[in-house]
Design a protein around this motif. Structure first.
Motif, PDB file in Angstrom:
ATOM      1  N   THR A 100       0.816  -1.216   0.000  1.00  0.00           N
ATOM      2  CA  THR A 100       0.000   0.000   0.000  1.00  0.00           C
ATOM      3  C   THR A 100       0.846   1.261   0.000  1.00  0.00           C
ATOM      4  O   THR A 100       0.354   2.340  -0.275  1.00  0.00           O
ATOM      5  N   ASP A 110      -5.386   6.592  -8.409  1.00  0.00           N
ATOM      6  CA  ASP A 110      -5.830   5.210  -8.248  1.00  0.00           C
ATOM      7  C   ASP A 110      -7.217   5.215  -7.625  1.00  0.00           C
ATOM      8  O   ASP A 110      -7.453   5.890  -6.620  1.00  0.00           O
ATOM      9  N   CYS A 111      -8.145   4.483  -8.200  1.00  0.00           N
ATOM     10  CA  CYS A 111      -9.516   4.447  -7.722  1.00  0.00           C
ATOM     11  C   CYS A 111      -9.954   2.993  -7.528  1.00  0.00           C
ATOM     12  O   CYS A 111      -9.240   2.057  -7.864  1.00  0.00           O
ATOM     13  N   ASP A 112     -11.156   2.845  -6.964  1.00  0.00           N
ATOM     14  CA  ASP A 112     -11.745   1.517  -6.853  1.00  0.00           C
ATOM     15  C   ASP A 112     -13.181   1.578  -7.360  1.00  0.00           C
ATOM     16  O   ASP A 112     -13.648   2.622  -7.823  1.00  0.00           O
ATOM     17  N   GLU A 113     -13.882   0.454  -7.267  1.00  0.00           N
ATOM     18  CA  GLU A 113     -15.228   0.393  -7.830  1.00  0.00           C
ATOM     19  C   GLU A 113     -16.228   1.282  -7.098  1.00  0.00           C
ATOM     20  O   GLU A 113     -17.310   1.567  -7.617  1.00  0.00           O
ATOM     21  N   HIS A 114     -15.874   1.733  -5.902  1.00  0.00           N
ATOM     22  CA  HIS A 114     -16.777   2.597  -5.133  1.00  0.00           C
ATOM     23  C   HIS A 114     -16.422   4.071  -5.274  1.00  0.00           C
ATOM     24  O   HIS A 114     -17.069   4.925  -4.672  1.00  0.00           O
ATOM     25  N   SER A 115     -15.393   4.389  -6.044  1.00  0.00           N
ATOM     26  CA  SER A 115     -14.927   5.765  -6.166  1.00  0.00           C
ATOM     27  C   SER A 115     -15.911   6.608  -6.972  1.00  0.00           C
ATOM     28  O   SER A 115     -16.550   6.131  -7.917  1.00  0.00           O
ATOM     29  N   CYS A 121      -8.405   7.859 -14.162  1.00  0.00           N
ATOM     30  CA  CYS A 121      -7.986   7.124 -12.972  1.00  0.00           C
ATOM     31  C   CYS A 121      -7.700   5.665 -13.343  1.00  0.00           C
ATOM     32  O   CYS A 121      -8.254   5.127 -14.313  1.00  0.00           O
ATOM     33  N   TYR A 123      -8.161   1.831 -12.413  1.00  0.00           N
ATOM     34  CA  TYR A 123      -9.086   0.988 -11.675  1.00  0.00           C
ATOM     35  C   TYR A 123      -8.568  -0.454 -11.642  1.00  0.00           C
ATOM     36  O   TYR A 123      -7.927  -0.917 -12.588  1.00  0.00           O
ATOM     37  N   PRO A 124      -8.845  -1.170 -10.554  1.00  0.00           N
ATOM     38  CA  PRO A 124      -8.387  -2.565 -10.470  1.00  0.00           C
ATOM     39  C   PRO A 124      -9.212  -3.488 -11.357  1.00  0.00           C
ATOM     40  O   PRO A 124     -10.421  -3.321 -11.499  1.00  0.00           O
ATOM     41  N   LYS A 144      -3.508  -9.303 -11.812  1.00  0.00           N
ATOM     42  CA  LYS A 144      -4.110  -7.974 -11.754  1.00  0.00           C
ATOM     43  C   LYS A 144      -3.673  -7.170 -12.973  1.00  0.00           C
ATOM     44  O   LYS A 144      -2.517  -6.763 -13.073  1.00  0.00           O
ATOM     45  N   ASN A 146      -5.580  -4.332 -14.309  1.00  0.00           N
ATOM     46  CA  ASN A 146      -5.962  -2.930 -14.151  1.00  0.00           C
ATOM     47  C   ASN A 146      -6.402  -2.325 -15.493  1.00  0.00           C
ATOM     48  O   ASN A 146      -6.138  -2.880 -16.562  1.00  0.00           O
TER      49      ASN A 146
END
Length: 214
Positions: A100, A110-115, A121, A123-124, A144, A146
């Motif tokens: 991290t 860097d973002c995630d699915e809830h961003s 950005c 995304y994973p 992974k 991305n």
């Protein structure tokens, strides 16, 4: 008739420099394996603690030695020399996970699915080869990958002068900057070729490390 069952013993040793103080080998693990002598067999062995030590002290990496014996103590071949079985050699798979802690020089969001971020950005995204039915890939089974997504605001034009000029001069419509990978890295893969031999290769451009507008 029941299939014949063989018992073999596998010894894994870590090599060290030759000295006058004793053996050149340090035993890592010893395994007793029962298998059907008529069927091929893969045996997975965890080398995590050995690899951790090698990462901390690379100069101690002199390799490992794998030996197999039968119940009478006779040496057994770890690999098969018979035609058509050249791909049965042992291999070592190393998985390195990103921590991290990020470098200050690693620009990009860097973002995630809830961003709720609307800007460009990273995304994973995990690619699962087994879900594709690609059973010819030995390792990794998933990784992974991305991907990039998001909007590139007008202010990014100042960073890309050519894009800024094309935006005004292009009569066919918009040519603004788009969200795209700006840094990618390869992954190492093990897979079977059309002759059922194990091939190791480094496949470029498989992981998105950074996204940006260009």
């Amino acid at each position: 008739m029941s299939a014949a069952v063989s018992v073999l013993f596998v010894q894994i040793l870590r090599l060290k420099p030759v000295t006058d103080q004793g053996s050149r080998h340090i035993r890592i693990r010893s395994l007793k394996i029962e298998l059907n002598s008529r069927v091929g067999h893969w045996q997975s062995i965890d080398f995590k603690h050995v690899l951790q030590n090698w990462f901390k002290q690379p100069h101690t990496n002199w390799g490992i030695d794998i030996n197999a014996f039968d119940e009478s103590g006779n040496d057994l071949a770890v690999t098969s020399l018979r035609p058509g079985e050249e791909g049965l050699q042992p291999f070592l798979e190393v998985k390195v996970l990103e921590t991290t802690k990020r470098s200050r020089r690693n620009l990009g969001l860097d973002c995630d699915e809830h961003s709720t971020e609307s800007r460009c950005c990273r995304y994973p995204l995990t690619v699962d080869f087994e879900a594709f039915g690609w059973d010819w890939i030995i390792a990794p089974k998933r990784y992974k990958a991305n991907y990039c997504s998001g909007q590139c605001e007008y202010m990014f034009m100042q960073k890309y002068p050519h894009t800024h000029l094309v935006q005004h001069a292009n009569p066919r419509g918009s040519a603004g900057p788009c969200c795209t990978p700006t840094k990618m890295s390869p992954i190492n893969m093990l897979y079977f070729n059309d002759k059922q031999q194990i091939i190791h290769g480094k496949i470029p451009g498989m992981v998105v490390d950074r996204c940006g507008c260009s």
